[in-house]
Design a protein around this motif. Structure first.
Motif, PDB file in Angstrom:
ATOM      1  N   ALA A   1       0.838  -1.195   0.000  1.00 18.78           N
ATOM      2  CA  ALA A   1       0.000   0.000   0.000  1.00 18.78           C
ATOM      3  C   ALA A   1       0.880   1.253   0.000  1.00 18.78           C
ATOM      4  O   ALA A   1       1.891   1.310   0.712  1.00 18.78           O
ATOM      5  CB  ALA A   1      -0.911  -0.004   1.226  1.00 18.78           C
ATOM      6  N   GLY A   2       0.484   2.219  -0.813  1.00 22.51           N
ATOM      7  CA  GLY A   2       1.265   3.432  -0.962  1.00 22.51           C
ATOM      8  C   GLY A   2       2.263   3.380  -2.098  1.00 22.51           C
ATOM      9  O   GLY A   2       2.832   4.413  -2.473  1.00 22.51           O
TER      10      GLY A   2
ATOM     11  N   GLY B   1      -7.943  -7.145 -23.645  1.00 22.78           N
ATOM     12  CA  GLY B   1      -6.760  -7.929 -23.352  1.00 22.78           C
ATOM     13  C   GLY B   1      -7.084  -9.064 -22.397  1.00 22.78           C
ATOM     14  O   GLY B   1      -8.228  -9.212 -21.965  1.00 22.78           O
ATOM     15  N   GLN B   2      -6.076  -9.830 -22.059  1.00 21.65           N
ATOM     16  CA  GLN B   2      -6.279 -10.998 -21.210  1.00 21.65           C
ATOM     17  C   GLN B   2      -6.280 -10.641 -19.722  1.00 21.65           C
ATOM     18  O   GLN B   2      -6.685 -11.455 -18.889  1.00 21.65           O
ATOM     19  CB  GLN B   2      -5.193 -12.044 -21.483  1.00 21.65           C
ATOM     20  CG  GLN B   2      -3.855 -11.805 -20.783  1.00 21.65           C
ATOM     21  CD  GLN B   2      -3.058 -10.660 -21.382  1.00 21.65           C
ATOM     22  OE1 GLN B   2      -3.412 -10.105 -22.420  1.00 21.65           O
ATOM     23  NE2 GLN B   2      -1.953 -10.309 -20.724  1.00 21.65           N
ATOM     24  N   GLY B   3      -5.835  -9.448 -19.403  1.00 23.63           N
ATOM     25  CA  GLY B   3      -5.828  -8.995 -18.015  1.00 23.63           C
ATOM     26  C   GLY B   3      -4.494  -9.216 -17.334  1.00 23.63           C
ATOM     27  O   GLY B   3      -3.742 -10.141 -17.676  1.00 23.63           O
ATOM     28  N   THR B   4      -4.200  -8.372 -16.371  1.00 26.56           N
ATOM     29  CA  THR B   4      -2.990  -8.516 -15.564  1.00 26.56           C
ATOM     30  C   THR B   4      -3.360  -8.281 -14.098  1.00 26.56           C
ATOM     31  O   THR B   4      -4.112  -7.357 -13.788  1.00 26.56           O
ATOM     32  CB  THR B   4      -1.891  -7.543 -16.039  1.00 26.56           C
ATOM     33  OG1 THR B   4      -0.688  -7.789 -15.309  1.00 26.56           O
ATOM     34  CG2 THR B   4      -2.284  -6.087 -15.880  1.00 26.56           C
ATOM     35  N   GLN B   5      -2.848  -9.127 -13.230  1.00 28.55           N
ATOM     36  CA  GLN B   5      -3.210  -9.068 -11.818  1.00 28.55           C
ATOM     37  C   GLN B   5      -2.423  -7.979 -11.103  1.00 28.55           C
ATOM     38  O   GLN B   5      -1.197  -7.899 -11.216  1.00 28.55           O
ATOM     39  CB  GLN B   5      -2.936 -10.409 -11.143  1.00 28.55           C
ATOM     40  CG  GLN B   5      -3.210 -10.442  -9.650  1.00 28.55           C
ATOM     41  CD  GLN B   5      -4.698 -10.369  -9.334  1.00 28.55           C
ATOM     42  OE1 GLN B   5      -5.504 -11.073  -9.945  1.00 28.55           O
ATOM     43  NE2 GLN B   5      -5.071  -9.519  -8.373  1.00 28.55           N
ATOM     44  N   VAL B   6      -3.145  -7.173 -10.341  1.00 29.63           N
ATOM     45  CA  VAL B   6      -2.535  -6.190  -9.447  1.00 29.63           C
ATOM     46  C   VAL B   6      -2.989  -6.519  -8.031  1.00 29.63           C
ATOM     47  O   VAL B   6      -4.195  -6.588  -7.764  1.00 29.63           O
ATOM     48  CB  VAL B   6      -2.950  -4.755  -9.821  1.00 29.63           C
ATOM     49  CG1 VAL B   6      -2.476  -3.770  -8.755  1.00 29.63           C
ATOM     50  CG2 VAL B   6      -2.392  -4.378 -11.185  1.00 29.63           C
ATOM     51  N   THR B   7      -2.029  -6.729  -7.157  1.00 29.98           N
ATOM     52  CA  THR B   7      -2.333  -7.039  -5.768  1.00 29.98           C
ATOM     53  C   THR B   7      -1.631  -6.031  -4.870  1.00 29.98           C
ATOM     54  O   THR B   7      -0.413  -5.863  -4.967  1.00 29.98           O
ATOM     55  CB  THR B   7      -1.885  -8.459  -5.395  1.00 29.98           C
ATOM     56  OG1 THR B   7      -2.517  -9.397  -6.279  1.00 29.98           O
ATOM     57  CG2 THR B   7      -2.269  -8.789  -3.961  1.00 29.98           C
ATOM     58  N   VAL B   8      -2.409  -5.367  -4.024  1.00 27.33           N
ATOM     59  CA  VAL B   8      -1.866  -4.363  -3.113  1.00 27.33           C
ATOM     60  C   VAL B   8      -2.025  -4.885  -1.694  1.00 27.33           C
ATOM     61  O   VAL B   8      -3.151  -5.120  -1.233  1.00 27.33           O
ATOM     62  CB  VAL B   8      -2.575  -3.016  -3.282  1.00 27.33           C
ATOM     63  CG1 VAL B   8      -1.909  -1.957  -2.396  1.00 27.33           C
ATOM     64  CG2 VAL B   8      -2.562  -2.573  -4.741  1.00 27.33           C
ATOM     65  N   SER B   9      -0.914  -5.067  -1.028  1.00 29.66           N
ATOM     66  CA  SER B   9      -0.951  -5.584   0.342  1.00 29.66           C
ATOM     67  C   SER B   9      -0.981  -4.433   1.342  1.00 29.66           C
ATOM     68  O   SER B   9      -0.408  -3.371   1.106  1.00 29.66           O
ATOM     69  CB  SER B   9       0.266  -6.468   0.599  1.00 29.66           C
ATOM     70  OG  SER B   9       1.452  -5.714   0.483  1.00 29.66           O
TER      71      SER B   9
END
Length: 124
Positions: free
Chosen positions: A14-15, A115-123
């Motif tokens: 985060a940030g 598009g096929q998509g791309t994962q974004v994960t924010v901890s």
């Protein structure tokens, strides 16, 4: 026909910041309106940002305004999404989308190619 390939997703605290890219092929890129959408688990696909074919107009969801910036490079057939000050609620699969025509819209129903998509994960 238009092919879209996203890249740049990943895991960030985060940030932090990430920059997504979407490379397009198959049609004159400068004739396309481009958008970014995202979909979190169990939620509907939602609009994030859009940019007109000339880059003269940009639109953002209220939830990302002031943190995300959409841009395009017509010489490189690429659209970007710079994401700053990321929050855990930004976690989702991010999709690049294109629509033929000059009208810039925010509804995913009006986009023709994805598009096929791309994962974004924010901890946190």
């Amino acid at each position: 026909q238009v092919q879209l390939v996203e890249s740049g997703g990943g895991l960030v605290q985060a940030g932090g910041s990430l920059r997504l890219s979407c490379a397009a092929s198959g049609r004159t890129f400068s004739s396309l309106t481009m958008g970014w959408f995202r979909q979190a688990p169990g939620k509907e696909r939602e609009f994030v940002a859009a940019i007109s074919w000339s880059a003269g107009a940009t639109y953002y969801a209220d939830s990302v305004k002031g943190r995300f910036t959409i841009s395009r490079d017509n010489a490189k057939n690429t659209v970007y999404l710079q994401m700053n000050s990321l929050k855990p609620e930004d976690t989702a699969v991010y999709y690049c989308a294109a629509r033929v025509g000059s009208l810039t819209t925010t509804s995913y129903l009006t986009y023709d190619y994805w598009g096929q998509g791309t994962q974004v994960t924010v901890s946190s």
